[in-house]
Design an enzyme around this catalytic site. Structure first.
Site, PDB file in Angstrom:
ATOM      1  N   ASN A   9     -65.664   0.935 -14.450  1.00 56.47           N
ATOM      2  CA  ASN A   9     -66.534   1.698 -13.547  1.00 56.47           C
ATOM      3  C   ASN A   9     -65.613   2.446 -12.590  1.00 56.47           C
ATOM      4  O   ASN A   9     -65.039   1.846 -11.682  1.00 56.47           O
ATOM      5  CB  ASN A   9     -67.451   0.713 -12.795  1.00 56.47           C
ATOM      6  CG  ASN A   9     -68.242   1.398 -11.694  1.00 56.47           C
ATOM      7  OD1 ASN A   9     -68.263   2.624 -11.592  1.00 56.47           O
ATOM      8  ND2 ASN A   9     -68.890   0.600 -10.861  1.00 56.47           N
ATOM      9  N   TRP A  10     -65.466   3.729 -12.831  1.00 58.42           N
ATOM     10  CA  TRP A  10     -64.497   4.505 -12.045  1.00 58.42           C
ATOM     11  C   TRP A  10     -64.992   4.805 -10.632  1.00 58.42           C
ATOM     12  O   TRP A  10     -64.249   5.334  -9.817  1.00 58.42           O
ATOM     13  CB  TRP A  10     -64.156   5.824 -12.774  1.00 58.42           C
ATOM     14  CG  TRP A  10     -63.537   5.628 -14.125  1.00 58.42           C
ATOM     15  CD1 TRP A  10     -63.230   4.434 -14.737  1.00 58.42           C
ATOM     16  CD2 TRP A  10     -63.144   6.660 -15.044  1.00 58.42           C
ATOM     17  NE1 TRP A  10     -62.671   4.667 -15.976  1.00 58.42           N
ATOM     18  CE2 TRP A  10     -62.605   6.025 -16.194  1.00 58.42           C
ATOM     19  CE3 TRP A  10     -63.198   8.060 -15.011  1.00 58.42           C
ATOM     20  CZ2 TRP A  10     -62.128   6.736 -17.289  1.00 58.42           C
ATOM     21  CZ3 TRP A  10     -62.726   8.770 -16.101  1.00 58.42           C
ATOM     22  CH2 TRP A  10     -62.190   8.113 -17.229  1.00 58.42           C
ATOM     23  N   LYS A  11     -66.265   4.522 -10.386  1.00 58.77           N
ATOM     24  CA  LYS A  11     -66.871   4.801  -9.061  1.00 58.77           C
ATOM     25  C   LYS A  11     -66.597   6.258  -8.679  1.00 58.77           C
ATOM     26  O   LYS A  11     -66.571   7.122  -9.551  1.00 58.77           O
ATOM     27  CB  LYS A  11     -66.371   3.786  -8.014  1.00 58.77           C
ATOM     28  CG  LYS A  11     -66.578   2.343  -8.503  1.00 58.77           C
ATOM     29  CD  LYS A  11     -66.373   1.299  -7.442  1.00 58.77           C
ATOM     30  CE  LYS A  11     -66.607  -0.081  -8.046  1.00 58.77           C
ATOM     31  NZ  LYS A  11     -66.449  -1.169  -7.073  1.00 58.77           N
ATOM     32  N   HIS A  95     -75.969  -1.373  -9.401  1.00 58.37           N
ATOM     33  CA  HIS A  95     -74.687  -1.818  -8.839  1.00 58.37           C
ATOM     34  C   HIS A  95     -74.884  -2.150  -7.354  1.00 58.37           C
ATOM     35  O   HIS A  95     -75.653  -1.486  -6.664  1.00 58.37           O
ATOM     36  CB  HIS A  95     -73.631  -0.718  -9.016  1.00 58.37           C
ATOM     37  CG  HIS A  95     -72.243  -1.210  -8.717  1.00 58.37           C
ATOM     38  ND1 HIS A  95     -71.780  -1.332  -7.426  1.00 58.37           N
ATOM     39  CD2 HIS A  95     -71.249  -1.648  -9.527  1.00 58.37           C
ATOM     40  CE1 HIS A  95     -70.541  -1.818  -7.468  1.00 58.37           C
ATOM     41  NE2 HIS A  95     -70.201  -2.021  -8.732  1.00 58.37           N
ATOM     42  N   GLU A  97     -73.176  -1.528  -4.844  1.00 58.71           N
ATOM     43  CA  GLU A  97     -72.920  -0.416  -3.920  1.00 58.71           C
ATOM     44  C   GLU A  97     -74.142   0.492  -3.822  1.00 58.71           C
ATOM     45  O   GLU A  97     -74.405   1.086  -2.777  1.00 58.71           O
ATOM     46  CB  GLU A  97     -71.666   0.357  -4.367  1.00 58.71           C
ATOM     47  CG  GLU A  97     -70.404  -0.456  -4.064  1.00 58.71           C
ATOM     48  CD  GLU A  97     -69.240  -0.197  -5.008  1.00 58.71           C
ATOM     49  OE1 GLU A  97     -69.235   0.813  -5.728  1.00 58.71           O
ATOM     50  OE2 GLU A  97     -68.326  -1.051  -5.030  1.00 58.71           O
ATOM     51  N   GLU A 167     -71.770  -9.563 -10.529  1.00 50.06           N
ATOM     52  CA  GLU A 167     -70.722  -9.091  -9.630  1.00 50.06           C
ATOM     53  C   GLU A 167     -70.983  -9.622  -8.225  1.00 50.06           C
ATOM     54  O   GLU A 167     -71.785  -9.038  -7.480  1.00 50.06           O
ATOM     55  CB  GLU A 167     -70.719  -7.555  -9.584  1.00 50.06           C
ATOM     56  CG  GLU A 167     -70.465  -6.889 -10.917  1.00 50.06           C
ATOM     57  CD  GLU A 167     -69.895  -5.483 -10.734  1.00 50.06           C
ATOM     58  OE1 GLU A 167     -68.874  -5.200 -11.357  1.00 50.06           O
ATOM     59  OE2 GLU A 167     -70.449  -4.698  -9.947  1.00 50.06           O
ATOM     60  N   GLY A 173     -63.646  -5.309  -4.908  1.00 50.13           N
ATOM     61  CA  GLY A 173     -62.657  -4.514  -4.177  1.00 50.13           C
ATOM     62  C   GLY A 173     -61.939  -5.284  -3.088  1.00 50.13           C
ATOM     63  O   GLY A 173     -61.260  -4.708  -2.248  1.00 50.13           O
ATOM     64  N   SER A 213     -62.857  -7.739  -8.658  1.00 47.23           N
ATOM     65  CA  SER A 213     -61.408  -7.958  -8.614  1.00 47.23           C
ATOM     66  C   SER A 213     -60.843  -8.543  -9.911  1.00 47.23           C
ATOM     67  O   SER A 213     -59.960  -9.398  -9.882  1.00 47.23           O
ATOM     68  CB  SER A 213     -61.020  -8.824  -7.409  1.00 47.23           C
ATOM     69  OG  SER A 213     -61.363  -8.165  -6.205  1.00 47.23           O
ATOM     70  N   GLY A 234     -63.568  -2.280 -11.559  1.00 49.80           N
ATOM     71  CA  GLY A 234     -63.418  -1.117 -10.695  1.00 49.80           C
ATOM     72  C   GLY A 234     -61.960  -0.700 -10.617  1.00 49.80           C
ATOM     73  O   GLY A 234     -61.429  -0.025 -11.499  1.00 49.80           O
ATOM     74  N   GLY A 235     -61.276  -1.132  -9.555  1.00 47.53           N
ATOM     75  CA  GLY A 235     -59.913  -0.688  -9.256  1.00 47.53           C
ATOM     76  C   GLY A 235     -58.956  -0.706 -10.447  1.00 47.53           C
ATOM     77  O   GLY A 235     -58.254   0.288 -10.700  1.00 47.53           O
TER      78      GLY A 235
HETATM   79  P1  13P Z   1     -63.270  -4.070  -8.381  1.00 48.62           P
HETATM   80  O1  13P Z   1     -62.787  -4.403  -9.769  1.00 48.62           O
HETATM   81  O2  13P Z   1     -62.538  -2.931  -7.758  1.00 48.62           O
HETATM   82  O3  13P Z   1     -63.383  -5.288  -7.522  1.00 48.62           O
HETATM   83  O4  13P Z   1     -64.803  -3.529  -8.570  1.00 48.62           O
HETATM   84  C1  13P Z   1     -65.701  -4.257  -9.302  1.00 48.62           C
HETATM   85  C2  13P Z   1     -66.914  -3.445  -9.520  1.00 48.62           C
HETATM   86  O5  13P Z   1     -67.675  -3.192  -8.602  1.00 48.62           O
HETATM   87  C3  13P Z   1     -67.172  -2.929 -10.882  1.00 48.62           C
HETATM   88  O6  13P Z   1     -68.450  -2.388 -10.992  1.00 48.62           O
END
Ligand code: 13P
Length: 252
Positions: A9-11, A95, A97, A167, A173, A213, A234-235
Site C-alpha cells: 500500500n503505497w499510500k 483502511h 487512515e 492492521e 508506521g 510495520s 506500507g513503508g
Molecule cells: P506500515 O507498514 O508503514 O506500518 O503501514 C502499514 C499499513 O498501513 C499498510 O496498509
C-alpha cells in the site's frame, strides 16, 4: 491451501516517475514468483501507468479506496467501474487512515464492500484496534464488530473473493509490530467469526493479511503463524529491495 498474498500500500507516496521506477524494479526481481500473490496499490492517479508497466507479470494492481456509488456528483472520488476500466482488479477498503482522517465507518465500509463485489473488484477489507482499545482489552470486541458490520449481507459466494487485513493502528508506521502471537490470536478470532457467518469451508479459504510495520526482518515470524496468510505493507513496500525481500519471506 491459502496462497500467501503480499501487498504494497503505497499510500500518498511517489510521483509518476517514482511509481514506474518501483514497478519496473519489482518486475525485474519478482516476475517469476508463482507461489506468492503480489499486489501493488499505488495512488489512484498512477493506476493506468502501473497497470501498463505490470504487463507480462502476475502482479495484481488495485486502488487504495473508492466510493460506493458507481458515478455521480462526488467531487474527487473514484468508483469501482472506473477502477476496472483502467485494468486494475483490487481495492483496499476501510483502511484505518480512511477511518481516522476521512470519516469512514463500518457502515460506509459495508456499502463499499457491496459496491466493489457487485462490480467485480476484489476488496481487501481492513480492520484493527487503536492503542487505547488494546489497553482496555477491547481488541477482540472491536475487531469482531468491524468484521460483522463491514461484511453485513455479504453472501458466502462473495466472501470467497474477499481478503481481510488485520492492521492494529498502533503498529502502523510506528516501527512497533504486533508480536506473532498477538497477531495470530486476532487472526484466529477473525477466522472463527467468518466461520460462524459464512461456514467453515469459506472461512478456511479466506486470506487474512497482517499489516503494521512489516519489515524484511520480522516478516517470516509473522508468516509462519497458521492464520497469517499475507501482509499489507506500507513503508517497506516503497523500496524495491525491501519489498522483494518481503515477497521472498521464505528465504529470510
Ligand atoms: P506500515 O507498514 O508503514 O506500518 O503501514 C502499514 C499499513 O498501513 C499498510 O496498509
Amino acid at each position: 491451501m491459502r496462497k500467501p498474498f503480499i501487498a504494497g500500500n503505497w499510500k500518498m507516496n511517489k510521483d509518476l516517475k517514482g511509481a514506474l521506477e518501483l514497478t519496473n524494479g519489482l518486475k525485474r526481481n519478482l516476475t517469476d514468483v508463482e507461489d506468492v500473490e503480489i499486489g501493488l496499490f499505488p495512488p489512484a492517479l498512477f493506476l493506468p501507468d502501473v497497470v501498463d508497466a505490470c504487463t507480462g507479470t502476475r502482479f495484481a494492481v488495485g486502488a487504495q479506496n473508492m466510493h460506493w456509488e458507481e458515478k455521480g456528483a462526488f467531487t474527487g472520488e473514484i468508483s469501482a467501474p472506473m477502477i476496472l476500466s483502467v485494468g486494475a482488479t483490487h481495492v483496499i477498503i476501510g483502511h484505518s487512515e480512511r477511518r481516522q482522517h476521512f470519516g469512514e465507518t463500518d457502515e460506509t465500509v459495508n456499502k463499499k464492500m457491496h459496491s466493489a463485489l457487485k462490480a467485480g473488484v476484489l476488496p481487501i477489507m481492513c480492520v484493527g484496534e487503536s492503542l487505547e482499545q488494546r489497553e482496555a482489552q477491547k481488541t477482540l470486541d472491536i475487531v469482531s464488530t468491524q468484521i460483522r458490520d463491514g461484511l453485513e449481507s455479504i453472501t458466502s459466494g462473495q466472501m470467497a473473493r474477499v481478503v481481510v487485513a488485520y492492521e492494529p493502528i498502533w503498529a502502523i508506521g510506528t516501527g512497533k509490530t504486533a508480536t506473532p502471537d498477538q497477531a495470530q490470536q486476532v487472526h484466529a478470532t477473525i477466522r472463527s467469526i467468518l466461520a460462524e457467518i459464512f461456514g467453515d469451508d469459506v472461512a478456511q479459504g479466506v486470506r487474512i493479511q497482517y499489516g503494521g510495520s512489516v519489515k524484511p526482518d520480522n516478516v517470516k515470524s509473522l508468516m509462519t503463524q497458521p492464520d497469517i496468510d499475507g501482509a499489507l505493507v506500507g513503508g517497506a513496500s516503497l523500496d524495491v529491495d525491501s519489498f522483494t525481500a518481503l515477497v521472498n519471506f521464505k528465504e529470510a
